[in-house]
Design a protein around this motif. Structure first.
Motif, short mmCIF file in Angstrom:
data_model
loop_
_atom_site.label_atom_id
_atom_site.label_comp_id
_atom_site.label_asym_id
_atom_site.label_seq_id
_atom_site.Cartn_x
_atom_site.Cartn_y
_atom_site.Cartn_z
N MET A 178 11.59 10.73 -1.31
CA MET A 178 12.26 9.66 -0.57
C MET A 178 13.65 10.08 -0.13
O MET A 178 14.26 10.97 -0.72
N ARG A 267 12.71 1.58 -10.50
CA ARG A 267 13.03 1.00 -9.17
C ARG A 267 12.03 -0.11 -8.84
O ARG A 267 12.39 -1.18 -8.36
N ILE A 268 10.76 0.18 -9.08
CA ILE A 268 9.71 -0.81 -8.81
C ILE A 268 9.94 -2.03 -9.71
O ILE A 268 9.84 -3.18 -9.26
N LEU A 270 12.72 -3.08 -10.93
CA LEU A 270 13.90 -3.84 -10.46
C LEU A 270 13.47 -4.92 -9.48
O LEU A 270 13.98 -6.04 -9.51
N GLU B 4 13.03 -5.08 5.19
CA GLU B 4 12.02 -4.15 4.67
C GLU B 4 11.00 -3.88 5.77
O GLU B 4 10.33 -4.80 6.24
N MET B 36 10.95 6.07 2.59
CA MET B 36 9.90 6.61 1.71
C MET B 36 8.65 6.89 2.54
O MET B 36 7.98 5.98 3.01
N ASN B 60 16.16 -2.00 -4.54
CA ASN B 60 15.34 -1.79 -5.73
C ASN B 60 14.12 -0.92 -5.38
O ASN B 60 14.25 0.28 -5.25
N SER B 61 12.96 -1.49 -5.23
CA SER B 61 11.79 -0.63 -5.05
C SER B 61 11.72 -0.03 -3.65
O SER B 61 11.75 -0.76 -2.66
N PRO B 62 11.61 1.30 -3.54
CA PRO B 62 11.44 1.92 -2.21
C PRO B 62 10.01 1.79 -1.72
O PRO B 62 9.72 2.12 -0.58
N ILE B 63 9.13 1.32 -2.61
CA ILE B 63 7.71 1.20 -2.27
C ILE B 63 7.34 -0.27 -2.37
O ILE B 63 7.60 -0.92 -3.37
N LEU B 64 6.74 -0.77 -1.30
CA LEU B 64 6.48 -2.21 -1.21
C LEU B 64 5.07 -2.42 -0.72
O LEU B 64 4.45 -1.51 -0.15
N ASN B 65 4.56 -3.64 -0.90
CA ASN B 65 3.28 -3.93 -0.25
C ASN B 65 3.34 -5.16 0.64
O ASN B 65 2.32 -5.64 1.11
#
Lengths: 361, 184
Positions: A178, A267-268, A270, B4, B36, B60-65
């Motif tokens: 990333m 991170r997830i 969070l 996002e 990402m 926070n999360s760089p990966i999302l859905n």
């Protein structure tokens, strides 16, 4: 303020290595961390600082080159991903036994075996319980952002030389691949040979008439001497545990439930904390920054206050063993994770928390 | 403010570099950013996608859905990501190669004919910049001058002569975006 850049985690490690005044990098390409070697080759730090960058013939060669350079008091490092780190375990045990300061980076991918090139955290056991033989420890740092990829290279070398101990930076494919904003630290000079001789009297820098030979070895055939050396290592590890345990707490003050996660899982998690708080659930996060020494004390203290903890890992449940040891049955501790390179989403972590910990029996 | 975004299409369409320029623009505007990509085998010849987040706060999360905005540039990505747009969010797409158009009524849908336009401009490389321009028309989350600064930072110096072409693409995108469906 330092220079701001948008960088991949892997690139940040490479740039931080140059800026830390590293003398030598030895490595062998493997996904998902090949950008480290690629970045170093294109930046040509041998022109910028005189740093050596060498693609070795294998990971085994890389780690033993690090052993050699580190024995001479040089700042040396290697990087790889899980299968390559497995190949290095013999070297790491020898390096720990010879008390060589150095930095090893593992950008973890899914295993076992060749596994997958997708991100994972299934090397926690290998990192923290010793993948090699003997009673040794690696100081293990777990970055959770590209900024920490950069900062922990510098920190890793500080700790390595302070304690004469190998340091493992354990990232994963998410943090490696990333891009985020990074504030780079200023260029640090490489030490001169004279400075190394003055600072590291143990290093093999050539024998002057004024002292006996320095010998770097992990071998002592006399059991009592070897026991004394092992006790010395254990005293050192105790000192590291007392002084260098690092962690981050998020929303733990009023938390009734806790997520425990490191690296990209943190991170997830969070995001899961944010989603849970939006629903009125009092959830916090404990993020171990050092995987070894593990932040057992704070987790034990928090266990007295909360109703349950969910360990979130991209593994079948490895760190959870240390959390269970830290909490000693004081609170419910369960695991949630995805395997083989699958990354859990913040929503599914929330579902797991709600069903297994909050609603569970 | 937190935005996002998922940008998805074929490898070679400039999906990843468009995301990178957007992220760099965010840095120029003192925002926190993350980028990402999908990486690995799916990158090599198949679909490419990147999640970009811009925020005033720690990301926070760089990966999302689920996403505030999906920018979709081929049918496979439409199939995969139409459903991931949050209700009230944005779906921006190029109709080129799209056989099944989006059907959701609870999101804002826009079209940018970027492939057609870049062909008219005789400059296939402006394709992703036209898309970026269209997005910035709908969601002006970064100022155009910061985008140009971002492009400068993300392109190596030897490619700086291409900046005017990129800016032209962005400007064209700002002009040609069409509204298909808007929710209140």
């Amino acid at each position: 303020m330092g220079e701001l850049r948008l960088m991949k985690g892997n690139e940040a490690i490479a740039e931080a290595a140059i800026r830390s005044g590293v003398d030598a990098y030895y490595g062998y390409p493997i996904t998902p961390q090949s950008e480290i070697l690629e970045y170093l080759m294109s930046e040509e730090p041998y022109k910028r600082t005189g740093m050596v960058v060498l693609q070795a013939e294998s990971e085994i060669a890389s780690v033993n080159m690090v052993y050699g350079a580190g024995a001479g008091g040089k700042k040396a490092m290697t990087t790889s991903s899980s299968p390559g780190i497995s190949l290095m375990q013999e070297g790491l045990s020898y390096i720990a036994g010879a008390e060589i300061p150095c930095l090893i980076v593992n950008v973890v991918r899914g295993g076992p075996g060749l596994g997958t090139i997708q991100p994972s955290q299934s090397d926690y056991f290998q990192t923290t319980k010793g993948g090699g033989h003997g009673d040794y420890r690696l100081i293990a740092l777990a970055p959770a952002s590209v900024q920490e990829m950069s900062d922990f290279v510098k920190l890793g070398f500080e700790l390595a030389f302070k304690y004469r101990n190998p340091v493992m930076l354990q990232a994963d494919g998410v943090i490696g691949q990333m891009m985020e904003k990074v504030e780079l630290f200023d260029q640090m000079p490489r030490l001169t040979d004279q400075e190394i001789i003055a600072k590291y009297p143990w290093a093999t820098t050539g024998k002057p008439k004024s002292r006996e030979r320095n010998i770097i070895t992990s071998l002592d055939l006399e059991a009592l001497k070897q026991e004394e050396f092992n006790l010395h290592l254990q005293r050192k590890y105790k000192e590291v545990t007392e002084n260098e345990t690092r962690y981050e707490l998020v929303n733990c003050e009023d938390a009734e439930y806790l997520l425990v996660a490191y690296g990209s899982s943190a991170r997830i998690s969070l995001k899961t904390v944010q989603l849970a708080r939006e629903k009125g659930l009092k959830v916090g996060l404990v993020r171990p920054i050092t995987l070894w020494p593990f932040p057992s004390k704070i987790i034990s203290e928090l266990a007295d206050k909360v109703k349950g903890m969910l360990c979130v890992e991209m593994s079948a449940g490895q760190m959870i063993e240390d959390v269970i040891l830290a909490t000693l049955g004081k609170t419910k501790v369960l695991h949630y994770g995805r395997l083989g390179g699958v990354i859990p989403s913040p929503d599914e972590v929330l579902v797991a928390l709600e069903t297994q910990i909050i609603g569970g029996k | 403010m937190t935005e996002e975004i998922i940008i998805a299409g074929f490898g070679g369409q400039g999906v990843l570099s468009m995301g990178k320029m957007l992220a760099y623009s965010g840095i120029m505007q003192e925002q926190e950013v993350s980028w990402m990509p999908s990486y690995g085998p799916e990158m090599r010849g198949g679909t490419a996608n990147v999640t970009v987040i811009l925020s005033d706060q720690r990301i926070n999360s760089p990966i999302l859905n689920s996403f505030d905005t999906a920018i979709i540039l081929n049918q496979q990505s439409m199939d995969k990501f139409e459903k991931t747009v949050k209700p009230g969010g944005i779906l921006l797409y190029d109709t080129n190669g799209i056989t099944k158009h989006p059907t959701r009524k609870d999101i804002n849908i826009y079209v940018v004919e970027a492939a057609k336009e870049s062909a008219l401009m005789k400059s296939s490389k402006t394709f992703n910049m036209i898309v970026l321009g269209a997005y910035l028309k709908i969601r002006p989350i970064v100022e155009i001058e910061n985008v140009i600064k971002g492009i400068k930072k993300s392109l190596p110096e030897r490619h700086h002569h291409l900046i005017p072409m990129n800016v032209e693409g962005i400007n064209r995108g700002l002009e040609i975006v069409q509204i298909i469906n808007e929710v209140a």
